[in-house]
Structures are given as structure tokens and as C-alpha cells.
Scaffold this motif. Sequence first.
Motif, PDB file in Angstrom:
ATOM      1  N   VAL A 176     -11.004  -1.359  -4.868  1.00 31.36           N
ATOM      2  CA  VAL A 176      -9.697  -1.736  -5.431  1.00 31.36           C
ATOM      3  C   VAL A 176      -8.983  -0.503  -5.968  1.00 31.36           C
ATOM      4  N   VAL A 177      -7.665  -0.437  -5.749  1.00 24.46           N
ATOM      5  CA  VAL A 177      -6.819   0.538  -6.458  1.00 24.46           C
ATOM      6  C   VAL A 177      -5.803  -0.265  -7.273  1.00 24.46           C
ATOM      7  N   ILE A 178      -5.414   0.295  -8.397  1.00 23.93           N
ATOM      8  CA  ILE A 178      -4.487  -0.400  -9.294  1.00 23.93           C
ATOM      9  C   ILE A 178      -3.202   0.406  -9.442  1.00 23.93           C
ATOM     10  N   LEU A 179      -2.070  -0.266  -9.218  1.00 24.87           N
ATOM     11  CA  LEU A 179      -0.764   0.316  -9.505  1.00 24.87           C
ATOM     12  C   LEU A 179      -0.338  -0.195 -10.876  1.00 24.87           C
ATOM     13  N   GLU A 180      -0.317   0.725 -11.833  1.00 23.80           N
ATOM     14  CA  GLU A 180      -0.065   0.357 -13.231  1.00 23.80           C
ATOM     15  C   GLU A 180       1.397   0.596 -13.609  1.00 23.80           C
ATOM     16  N   GLY A 181       1.930  -0.282 -14.444  1.00 22.86           N
ATOM     17  CA  GLY A 181       3.274  -0.099 -14.975  1.00 22.86           C
ATOM     18  C   GLY A 181       3.295   1.019 -16.001  1.00 22.86           C
ATOM     19  N   ASP A 213       5.114   3.116 -13.020  1.00 23.32           N
ATOM     20  CA  ASP A 213       6.254   2.890 -13.931  1.00 23.32           C
ATOM     21  C   ASP A 213       7.088   1.668 -13.560  1.00 23.32           C
ATOM     22  N   TRP A 214       6.451   0.652 -12.995  1.00 24.38           N
ATOM     23  CA  TRP A 214       7.126  -0.591 -12.603  1.00 24.38           C
ATOM     24  C   TRP A 214       8.086  -0.405 -11.419  1.00 24.38           C
ATOM     25  N   ASP A 215       8.133   0.781 -10.831  1.00 21.41           N
ATOM     26  CA  ASP A 215       9.178   1.148  -9.876  1.00 21.41           C
ATOM     27  C   ASP A 215       8.692   1.064  -8.423  1.00 21.41           C
ATOM     28  N   ARG A 216       9.501   0.469  -7.557  1.00 22.49           N
ATOM     29  CA  ARG A 216       9.125   0.281  -6.154  1.00 22.49           C
ATOM     30  C   ARG A 216       8.982   1.615  -5.422  1.00 22.49           C
ATOM     31  N   ALA A 217       9.951   2.502  -5.584  1.00 27.21           N
ATOM     32  CA  ALA A 217       9.918   3.778  -4.862  1.00 27.21           C
ATOM     33  C   ALA A 217       8.730   4.635  -5.293  1.00 27.21           C
ATOM     34  N   LYS A 218       8.453   4.667  -6.603  1.00 24.96           N
ATOM     35  CA  LYS A 218       7.313   5.452  -7.087  1.00 24.96           C
ATOM     36  C   LYS A 218       6.003   4.886  -6.552  1.00 24.96           C
ATOM     37  N   ALA A 219       5.905   3.567  -6.538  1.00 23.65           N
ATOM     38  CA  ALA A 219       4.691   2.929  -6.034  1.00 23.65           C
ATOM     39  C   ALA A 219       4.505   3.203  -4.544  1.00 23.65           C
ATOM     40  N   GLN A 220       5.591   3.237  -3.805  1.00 20.03           N
ATOM     41  CA  GLN A 220       5.502   3.529  -2.375  1.00 20.03           C
ATOM     42  C   GLN A 220       4.966   4.946  -2.149  1.00 20.03           C
ATOM     43  N   THR A 221       5.467   5.892  -2.946  1.00 17.40           N
ATOM     44  CA  THR A 221       5.002   7.276  -2.819  1.00 17.40           C
ATOM     45  C   THR A 221       3.524   7.388  -3.178  1.00 17.40           C
ATOM     46  N   ASN A 242       3.126  -5.362 -11.092  1.00 23.19           N
ATOM     47  CA  ASN A 242       4.330  -6.190 -10.902  1.00 23.19           C
ATOM     48  C   ASN A 242       4.708  -6.238  -9.427  1.00 23.19           C
ATOM     49  N   ASP A 243       5.637  -7.099  -9.105  1.00 27.01           N
ATOM     50  CA  ASP A 243       6.034  -7.277  -7.704  1.00 27.01           C
ATOM     51  C   ASP A 243       6.775  -6.069  -7.144  1.00 27.01           C
ATOM     52  N   GLU A 244       7.581  -5.418  -7.974  1.00 29.71           N
ATOM     53  CA  GLU A 244       8.318  -4.257  -7.489  1.00 29.71           C
ATOM     54  C   GLU A 244       7.356  -3.206  -6.924  1.00 29.71           C
ATOM     55  N   ALA A 246       4.230  -3.753  -6.011  1.00 29.25           N
ATOM     56  CA  ALA A 246       3.518  -4.351  -4.870  1.00 29.25           C
ATOM     57  C   ALA A 246       4.346  -4.213  -3.595  1.00 29.25           C
ATOM     58  N   LEU A 247       5.644  -4.445  -3.695  1.00 30.60           N
ATOM     59  CA  LEU A 247       6.512  -4.324  -2.518  1.00 30.60           C
ATOM     60  C   LEU A 247       6.619  -2.870  -2.049  1.00 30.60           C
ATOM     61  N   GLY A 248       6.586  -1.940  -2.986  1.00 31.02           N
ATOM     62  CA  GLY A 248       6.564  -0.521  -2.615  1.00 31.02           C
ATOM     63  C   GLY A 248       5.298  -0.178  -1.857  1.00 31.02           C
ATOM     64  N   ALA A 249       4.162  -0.705  -2.319  1.00 29.85           N
ATOM     65  CA  ALA A 249       2.890  -0.475  -1.633  1.00 29.85           C
ATOM     66  C   ALA A 249       2.922  -1.067  -0.228  1.00 29.85           C
ATOM     67  N   ILE A 250       3.475  -2.252  -0.088  1.00 29.62           N
ATOM     68  CA  ILE A 250       3.574  -2.906   1.214  1.00 29.62           C
ATOM     69  C   ILE A 250       4.417  -2.077   2.184  1.00 29.62           C
ATOM     70  N   ASN A 251       5.503  -1.505   1.683  1.00 29.42           N
ATOM     71  CA  ASN A 251       6.341  -0.646   2.541  1.00 29.42           C
ATOM     72  C   ASN A 251       5.529   0.508   3.112  1.00 29.42           C
ATOM     73  N   ALA A 252       4.715   1.135   2.264  1.00 32.73           N
ATOM     74  CA  ALA A 252       3.907   2.276   2.704  1.00 32.73           C
ATOM     75  C   ALA A 252       2.830   1.846   3.693  1.00 32.73           C
ATOM     76  N   ILE A 253       2.192   0.712   3.423  1.00 26.41           N
ATOM     77  CA  ILE A 253       1.115   0.226   4.296  1.00 26.41           C
ATOM     78  C   ILE A 253       1.661  -0.162   5.669  1.00 26.41           C
ATOM     79  N   LYS A 254       2.811  -0.818   5.695  1.00 25.27           N
ATOM     80  CA  LYS A 254       3.436  -1.191   6.967  1.00 25.27           C
ATOM     81  C   LYS A 254       3.836   0.056   7.759  1.00 25.27           C
ATOM     82  N   ALA A 255       4.376   1.054   7.037  1.00 23.31           N
ATOM     83  CA  ALA A 255       4.799   2.287   7.706  1.00 23.31           C
ATOM     84  C   ALA A 255       3.606   3.015   8.323  1.00 23.31           C
ATOM     85  N   ALA A 256       2.424   2.823   7.704  1.00 19.76           N
ATOM     86  CA  ALA A 256       1.212   3.458   8.226  1.00 19.76           C
ATOM     87  C   ALA A 256       0.584   2.648   9.360  1.00 19.76           C
ATOM     88  N   GLY A 257       1.171   1.503   9.660  1.00 19.89           N
ATOM     89  CA  GLY A 257       0.666   0.687  10.762  1.00 19.89           C
ATOM     90  C   GLY A 257      -0.603  -0.073  10.445  1.00 19.89           C
TER      91      GLY A 257
END
Length: 337
Positions: A176-181, A213-221, A242-244, A246-257
Motif C-alpha cells: 500500500v502507498v498512502i497519499l496524505e493531505g 496537500d489535498w491537491d489533484r495535480a500534486k498527487a498525480q506528480t 481525499n478524492d482529489e 485519488a483522481l490525480g493518482a488515477i490520471n497517472a496510472i492510466k497514463a502509464a497504461g
Amino acid sequence: MINSKARIAGLLMAGALFVSACGGSTATPAPATEAPATPAPATEAPATPAPAAITIGVAFPNSDTFLSRVQDGMKTKATELGVTVNITDAKDDVAAQLSQVENFVSQGVSAIIVVPVDTSAAQPMADAAKAANIPLVFVNRNPSIAGVPYVGSDSLFAGQVEMEQLAKLAGNKGDVVILEGQVTNEAAVLRTQGCNEKAAAAGMTVVDTQTGDWDRAKAQTLTENWLQSGKLKAGMVVCANNDEMALGAINAIKAAGISLKAGEGILVGGVDATSEALASMQAGELATTVFQDAKGQGAGGVQAAVDLIGGKTVPDYVDIPYVLVTMDNIADFLGAN
């Protein structure tokens, strides 16, 4: 003889004419008719004064997707109760938020509501409100300051039920990895604690925790970095605060195929049940989220403030419960946030 009688008659007639001419009518004249007195206007009872206008100053840390829904809840409740809310956005600046609260104090608002930028830095705002004898309510993020009510939800529970569901979907397998606010927020600390507790209970290992930091773009990076380093790969789980994020993480995972399906890809969970998060669940991307009642928190904060203004007692903790969202009950939450 005749002439003498004629003279006497003439004299008598002349005397009568003279008396008539000089004496006029002996009738008493009718008194002048007076105009009827105008009645004095009736004295009207003084109008009942309208209740004093209530203005509540509201200090937000930012206006992200979830907090915008909290604002919506406040506005709706304020309209219902006939009060005014003056909302400010500190743009995640602690000093700016303190200044905004101090401005509310100088304006003499009826009450103040704060969603803190940093829960550990909330005491000066509480002190300013207390010194001015202005009721204060915290919403969504709880600094746990004695004597100040908090309207929100149990963030430890949110982290726990999120990770329990992720572990269940993963068959209690994978790291597990955790994206923290923001680590200055008790919500981030408690949700991360909940993720850690339930990962351990399922026999899963948390290999890294990073602050988005609760941020989608930061989480994606951050997720892109995990993927590139090999720290995150198929068969693992991302427990986001948070969902923001989570959605950033999903963007990165999808981009990685990489797949987002259980058993073959990476599972991602979030908290808040925003409309975008629920859409992502329906699309088969986000594995789970936890409903946090944004509008309920906003409405509850305004109600608590109005109650304090009216001299009522408000509990130290007004609970707005979290609810786990799965594909079985997702229809119950569509449109809620």
C-alpha cells in the motif's frame, strides 16, 4: 272736523313708519353654526422592531471541489434561516486567514465560522473571537479547542473504512502507498492513521506515504514518481486521503497504461464522494470512496452559529456521519456532493 281727524291719522301712520324703520326686527338671531370638530387621529401602536440582522463571517482555507459544496450547504441554510454569510478564501495562507477573521471581528459580525488552513494554528483565531465575545464554530477540520464547537465527521473512521474496502477488493494482498493531505490538518493525520491500522489488520504493508496537500495535480506528480521508481506497480493499492488526490493518482496510472481493476492492476480509494469521484467509480476506475456530507457540514455549521447567537447550547462535537460508498449503494449518493 274731518281735516282734524285726517291730520291725526296721518301723524299716527308716520310714527308707525318711523318706528318700523328705526327698530328693525325684534327676533333673536340664530347662533352661528360651528363647523364640526375634526377628530384627533388615532394613536398607532409602535411597529414591532424587526429582529437584528444576523451576519456570519465564514473563513475558508480554499475553494476546492469538496469545500465548494460545503459553501453551498452554508448558503442554502443561511437563506432558510434568513441570515447572511460573508465567505472568504484564504488560498491556504495561515496569515491571510487570521487577518480575515480579525476583519470579521472589527466588522462586528454576529458569529464566525472557520474551516482552518492549519488546525495547529487555529488558536489565535479562537482568541480573537473570544476577546470580542463573538461566537465561533469550526467546520470540517477540527482543531479541538476547548469551548469551541466543531461540526464535521470522524476522519479516523473514514480512513479505516476506506482501507478495509480496498483490502477486501484486493483480497488482502499487495502493498500500500498512502497519499496524505496537508499534515497540519487533523483530517489528514487521522485518515492516514486509519489507512495504516486497517492495512496492518489485513496483513498488508504500507511501503510509502507522501503528502499531496489535498491537491489533484500534486498527487498525480507523486504517483508518476512512484511508478517511475517502481515503488508502485500492478497488484498494489493507493489509499488517498481525499478524492482529489485519488483522481490525480488515477490520471497517472492510466497514463502509464496500467489497469485499475482488482486482481490485475492498481486499486485506488478516496474520501468525500464528490460528483467526479462517483463518476470515476461508475467508469470502473476509482475502487471506492467514503461519503462525507459536504452540504450537511455546511448547513450544520450555520445552524450551530445561529444557535450560539440565540444563546442556545451547542455540543462540542456535532457529528455528520461518513458512509462507505460501494457499487451496491452508489445510487444513494449521486448528486449529493
